[in-house]
Design an enzyme around this catalytic site. Structure first.
Site, PDB file in Angstrom:
ATOM      1  N   VAL A 237     -27.889   6.025  -6.180  1.00 46.81           N
ATOM      2  CA  VAL A 237     -26.729   5.277  -6.748  1.00 46.81           C
ATOM      3  C   VAL A 237     -25.816   4.532  -6.356  1.00 46.81           C
ATOM      4  O   VAL A 237     -25.749   4.778  -5.519  1.00 46.81           O
ATOM      5  CB  VAL A 237     -26.011   6.354  -7.848  1.00 46.81           C
ATOM      6  CG1 VAL A 237     -25.071   5.007  -9.107  1.00 46.81           C
ATOM      7  CG2 VAL A 237     -26.952   6.832  -8.717  1.00 46.81           C
ATOM      8  N   THR A 284     -26.254   8.982  -3.711  1.00 41.79           N
ATOM      9  CA  THR A 284     -25.491   8.419  -3.722  1.00 41.79           C
ATOM     10  C   THR A 284     -26.317   7.568  -2.391  1.00 41.79           C
ATOM     11  O   THR A 284     -26.914   8.071  -2.107  1.00 41.79           O
ATOM     12  CB  THR A 284     -23.844   8.873  -3.425  1.00 41.79           C
ATOM     13  OG1 THR A 284     -24.229   9.688  -1.880  1.00 41.79           O
ATOM     14  CG2 THR A 284     -23.450   9.584  -4.444  1.00 41.79           C
ATOM     15  N   ASP A 285     -25.693   6.303  -2.900  1.00 44.77           N
ATOM     16  CA  ASP A 285     -25.204   5.316  -1.248  1.00 44.77           C
ATOM     17  C   ASP A 285     -25.047   5.966  -0.677  1.00 44.77           C
ATOM     18  O   ASP A 285     -24.249   7.145  -0.420  1.00 44.77           O
ATOM     19  CB  ASP A 285     -25.334   3.986  -1.666  1.00 44.77           C
ATOM     20  CG  ASP A 285     -26.398   3.084  -0.517  1.00 44.77           C
ATOM     21  OD1 ASP A 285     -26.337   3.698   0.620  1.00 44.77           O
ATOM     22  OD2 ASP A 285     -26.327   2.024  -0.860  1.00 44.77           O
ATOM     23  N   ALA A 286     -25.484   5.692   0.858  1.00 42.37           N
ATOM     24  CA  ALA A 286     -23.516   6.370   2.159  1.00 42.37           C
ATOM     25  C   ALA A 286     -22.682   6.046   1.171  1.00 42.37           C
ATOM     26  O   ALA A 286     -22.206   5.082   1.860  1.00 42.37           O
ATOM     27  CB  ALA A 286     -23.790   5.524   2.947  1.00 42.37           C
TER      28      ALA A 286
END
Length: 570
Positions: A237, A284-286
């Site tokens: 996401v 999550t993305d970073a």
């Protein structure tokens, strides 16, 4: 309730028992640790092992490095981890996403330009085979963003283009390639709710997917739904707002209270899990990206992500601080242990789905088969893909094919070499391109940036330049990268000394090895070629076509004209 027998886990009773046993045996701190997939700049195996032993994370992402170094690090971390780790890599362009010796097969947009899903299948097969040989078990790919906005600095050639049907067909083939590789590796479709509409980068701020709900559902939503139904194990996401879909789930929510995907309950629980039916692992993305903590404080964003339905948090700013934020939220009731255990269950179920517990028992987590990295078969596939992809956008001056008889002396100007991308796949094209042209019989001189060609811009006229070269080739290697506001052509600031002002007097052609949208900056160059990728196979395929030893067959997966008036006929 999570049905571990159903898609995408499909666990046996034995595997379900392992998940339940592993969960019940964890301390509270170990459960919190499982929520994180971390990374580290240090490459010392002992240091990495100590890091894993201390925090017991659920996963660890190792950046591309020499294969032996990666393998040693994996083994050290596994020894320190009570439960086998998820070991992801950005396997977007080939096995080089995890090992420097791996095959740099092609960027996604190069694959789309072939119009051949078999090329995407081969990309997946290479990624699974080569990364799996080292023990990597989680591909942070395929990217299923849709490249609607040519100004976007980070989607670009990392996507399969601007047509949702092409994106779906190619992503579907990639996923099947991973499965057919023989590696037990999870795919991760990204970046939900979909990048490519905005012209900005989530590393710098949260961006916006502005499509109305019906259009989003027909494009991004349709692609996600199809891949979810076909068994994609994980979804990443992004820090991306989707106001219309947020409003659809929660009509009373005010715009000022909307959150980007990675922290939005409406988008994760409501759309991804509810409307699209995804029950696998959400990561999550970073989280160090600025976009993650733009709407909320970092501590609140971490908690909001988990409460939204996210299972795993990618990376940390400060591990102690981030874990402390989760711990405090559990103590004061902002986060429940039920939600944490649900997330950890999905993480463990993904590990069971990949057979990690059994592999650890058998000692087969890390096969170490180095011979497949960059092997002859995979290099041959890369060559075939490049030959199918290189695209002639225009040749209004009927310059092609070029030959040493017509234009023996070439001035080669290469742009973008000093500003590389950030995804581990960028290569220099200056010397390989020069060498390939010289093998074809041309005399090639690289533009001298040290002296700006002895300052010729102040003194040289057309006849002076004709005395030096017969053909100008401007090659751009402006690679897609993070933390950039734009990825455009940059000329020397001193009177644009390297820009070909002489195109109506000396034949000039333009070749882009990465960004296919450079027409916006050079509409006046009458011969324009897009290659989409800067690996050796693509450089060689391009030269073969320029000299007429092969024909151009690639089809543009995007609109290369960028809406520029005159670009088509200049």
């Amino acid at each position: 309730m999570i049905d571990l027998r159903a898609s995408p886990f499909f666990l046996s009773e034995e595997s379900i028992t392992w998940v339940q046993g592993a969960l019940s045996s964890m301390t509270p701190e170990e459960k919190i640790g499982q929520l994180f997939c971390i990374t580290a700049g240090g490459e010392n195996p002992q240091t990495l092992g100590e890091l894993v032993q201390r925090y017991q994370p659920g996963g660890f992402m190792f950046r591309s490095a020499p294969a032996a170094q990666v393998l040693t690090a994996y083994q050290a971390m596994d020894k320190a981890s009570k439960i086998p780790l998820l070991l992801p890599a950005n396997l977007e362009a080939g096995g080089n996403g995890i090992a420097t010796e791996g095959t740099y097969f092609a960027k996604e947009m190069e694959i789309a330009a072939t119009e051949d899903p078999e090329q995407a299948h081969r990309l997946g097969e290479i990624c699974g085979c080569e990364a799996g040989a080292l023990g990597c078990n989680w591909s942070f790919a395929p990217i299923i963003d849709i490249d609607y906005n040519w100004r976007n600095p980070i989607t670009n050639v990392r996507t399969f283009g601007s047509d949702p049907d092409t994106v779906l067909a190619m992503a579907r083939a990639y996923c099947q390639g991973i499965r057919d590789s023989g590696a037990q590796m999870a795919v991760c479709i990204k970046h939900f709710p979909g990048d490519g509409r905005d012209e900005r980068d989530q590393h710098l701020l949260a961006t916006v997917n502005d499509l109305p709900a019906p259009q989003w559902e027909e494009t991004y939503g349709r692609v996600y739904k199809a891949l979810i139904d076909e068994g994609a194990e994980t979804v990443m996401v992004g820090h991306i707002y989707q106001p219309a879909m947020t409003r659809k789930i929660n009509p009373s929510l005010q715009e000022k209270d909307m959150l980007p995907g990675s922290t939005s309950k409406e988008l994760v629980a409501g759309v991804l899990r509810g409307q699209l039916g995804f029950q696998g692992l959400v990561v999550t993305d970073a989280t160090p990206m600025v976009g993650f903590s733009m709407a909320l404080s970092r501590a609140n964003a971490l908690v909001a992500a988990l409460n939204a339905g996210v299972d795993m948090l990618l990376f940390c700013k400060n591990m102690e601080e981030d874990i402390g934020s989760i711990r405090e939220a559990l103590q004061d009731g902002r986060l429940s242990w039920k939600r944490v255990e649900e997330a950890v269950t999905r993480i463990l179920a993904t590990k069971a789905h990949l057979g990690l517990p059994e592999k650890r028992k058998l000692g087969t987590l890390f096969p170490g088969n180095m011979s497949v990295l960059g092997c002859e078969k995979h290099q041959a596939w890369a060559k075939e893909c490049a030959e199918k992809a290189v695209t002639l956008v225009k040749d209004n001056q009927n310059l092609l094919p070029i030959s040493p008889k017509k234009t023996p002396r070439i001035r080669l100007t290469v742009l973008g070499e000093g500003k590389t991308g950030s995804f581990g796949e960028s290569s220099s094209v200056a010397q390989p391109l020069k060498a390939a042209l010289e093998r074809a019989g041309f005399l090639v001189s690289l533009f001298d940036y040290a002296t700006l060609e002895q300052g010729e811009i102040f003194t040289a006229g057309v006849e002076d330049l004709k005395g030096k070269f017969d053909l100008s080739i401007v090659a751009a290697n402006v690679a897609t990268g993070s933390n950039n506001t734009t990825r455009r052509l940059d000329w020397v600031t001193l009177m644009a000394a390297d820009e070909p002002w002489y195109t109506r007097d000396i034949p000039t052609l333009f070749v882009s090895f990465c960004n296919p949208y450079h027409m916006i900056d050079v509409p006046f160059i009458s011969t324009f070629v897009n290659c989409y990728c800067d690996n050796q196979a693509t450089v060689e395929a391009c030269v073969k076509k320029l000299i007429g030893r092969d024909i151009f067959v690639g089809k543009s997966p995007i609109d290369p004209w960028c809406g520029v008036w005159g670009a088509r006929f200049l």
